[in-house]
Scaffold this motif. Structure first.
Motif, mmCIF file in Angstrom:
data_model
loop_
_atom_site.group_PDB
_atom_site.id
_atom_site.type_symbol
_atom_site.label_atom_id
_atom_site.label_comp_id
_atom_site.label_asym_id
_atom_site.label_seq_id
_atom_site.Cartn_x
_atom_site.Cartn_y
_atom_site.Cartn_z
ATOM 1 N N GLY A 1 0.812 -1.266 0.087
ATOM 2 C CA GLY A 1 0.271 0.105 -0.048
ATOM 3 C C GLY A 1 0.698 1.072 0.025
ATOM 4 O O GLY A 1 0.223 2.451 0.448
ATOM 5 N N GLY A 2 2.013 1.319 -0.605
ATOM 6 C CA GLY A 2 2.918 2.582 -0.468
ATOM 7 C C GLY A 2 2.938 3.216 -1.992
ATOM 8 O O GLY A 2 2.551 2.599 -2.846
ATOM 9 N N THR A 3 4.035 4.047 -2.018
ATOM 10 C CA THR A 3 4.245 4.668 -3.351
ATOM 11 C C THR A 3 5.770 4.696 -3.548
ATOM 12 O O THR A 3 6.490 4.825 -2.573
ATOM 13 N N LEU A 4 5.940 4.846 -4.631
ATOM 14 C CA LEU A 4 7.389 4.805 -5.013
ATOM 15 C C LEU A 4 7.583 5.558 -6.585
ATOM 16 O O LEU A 4 6.801 5.643 -7.305
ATOM 17 N N ARG A 5 8.630 6.474 -6.438
ATOM 18 C CA ARG A 5 8.932 7.333 -7.423
ATOM 19 C C ARG A 5 10.591 7.083 -7.705
ATOM 20 O O ARG A 5 11.486 7.174 -6.619
#
Length: 395
Positions: free
Chosen positions: A369-373
């Protein structure tokens, strides 16, 4: 397990006993209509046919044929619908199934067309065509055959429906198992990628550093021994982790997991940073916020993010400084790994890469449930940013 295995047998025994008792009672209640003729033989047939139902799971075709043959004695046993249901729900050969069903209808129809079908256990209904007795029996043989077919059709259709539902549930179960296998294969592929790229790239970097120093100046024997020991330890760790993954593949079923050595949790990122520093990478680690207890999936994902970012920095920007920033809060964990551009004078033999590292990271981060850039920065370096929930789900 033992109890579950005995449940079907106990259920069949109870059914056989109940049908045998009900059939015998039905014969005795119609004794006046039969005038006492054939009461004992008919009762015996009812009991025998009911008792035969105990084999309805293992021998459905034989049981149905036997009960259909019992109709030739002069009546339709109460056990017949139960046998037809077992036949339809168990027998998969269509020729055998419909052949026995047709013989059963003919046997029941023969009873209906007899001059005195007095021991039909099921109480005759006016609309069923089974009410006539003696030579004044109403209805043509075709009508009586149709009535027999309708009596057999209901348990037959019910058995076919139950079998179709059972097959559908089995197919859905197989689909879930195959989906789980696919997900587990993807997990193993990510683990193998992480193990190989991280450990092997460390070994290559350590060996390359030793080679460059040996070319530029005389390297003290103790330094050579120290670097060789680092390479040995790194290779040994890689082999141990690969053995664990290969052990899962050799098990024949990826669902039968061999416990993998878990990577260090979030507070142990210092160990990862020290490994890179010992290989000659300039790494600066900054941790802010209060330490939080993270579930294993979140800690594992955070570790893999930093590990993959450091591996990429070693591969694509050798000699460049790397900054690792970790900010922990009560709800979120923020990670940033950034490297500057590689020095122009840096020499390195580029390691092969399939581009699967960042793709695997995105899958891991999405599962918790996280985000990555991940993107280049204007200064010429590269930056990886991730934000993970402290209480994320398991990948």
């Amino acid at each position: 397990m033992h109890e579950t295995r005995w449940r079907p047998l106990l259920a069949d025994a109870a059914l056989a006993l109940g049908v045998a008792a009900a059939g015998a009672a039905g014969s005795w209640t119609t004794a006046d209509d039969m005038g006492g003729y054939g009461l004992v033989p008919h009762t015996a047939v009812e009991v025998a046919c009911g008792a035969a139902l105990i084999l309805r799971r293992s021998r459905p075709a034989s049981v149905t044929l036997g009960i259909a043959a019992a109709c030739l004695a002069g009546g339709v046993p109460l056990a017949l619908p139960f046998a037809v249901y077992a036949l339809a729900s168990r027998v998969r050969d269509p020729r055998l199934l419909w052949g026995i069903a047709a013989l059963t209808v003919l046997a029941a129809g023969w009873v209906a067309t007899r001059s005195d079908p007095s021991w039909v256990t099921a109480p005759p209904e006016p609309a069923s065509g089974w009410t006539a007795t003696g030579s004044d029996q109403d209805g043509s043989p075709l009508q009586h055959l149709a009535a027999a077919g309708s009596m057999v059709a209901a348990p037959l259709l019910l058995g076919l429906y139950v079998r179709a539902r059972r097959d559908l549930a089995a197919r859905e179960g197989d689909t879930r198992v195959e989906r789980a296998r696919t997900e587990e294969r993807a997990r193993l592929a990510r683990e193998m990628h992480d193990v190989v790229t991280h450990r092997v790239s460390l070994m290559v970097l350590q060996a390359g550093t030793l080679r460059l120093r040996a070319q530029a100046e005389r390297v003290p024997p103790e330094e050579v021994a120290s670097t060789a020991e680092q390479i040995r330890q790194t290779g040994s760790q890689a082999l141990d982790e690969l053995r664990a993954v290969v052990g899962v593949l050799r098990s024949g079923d990826v669902l039968e997991r061999v416990p993998l050595a878990p990577p260090p949790a979030l507070p142990d990122l210092r160990t990862l940073v020290e490994e890179n520093r010992s290989a000659g990478v300039e790494v600066d680690l900054v941790e802010t916020g209060e330490p939080v207890e993270t579930p294993p999936p979140v800690g594992r994902t955070a570790y893999r993010i930093v590990q993959e970012a450091l591996t990429n920095a070693r591969k694509h920007a050798p000699g460049a400084p790397v900054a690792v920033e970790v900010a922990t809060g009560p709800e979120r964990i923020r990670l940033r790994v950034a490297n500057g551009p590689a020095p122009a004078a840096a020499r390195h033999d580029p390691l092969p890469g399939g581009g699967a590292g960042l793709l695997g990271l995105r899958e891991r981060v999405a599962l918790v449930g996280g985000t990555l850039r991940a993107a280049p920065v204007p200064s010429g370096g590269y930056e990886v940013r991730a934000e993970l929930p402290v209480h994320g789900g398991a990948p």
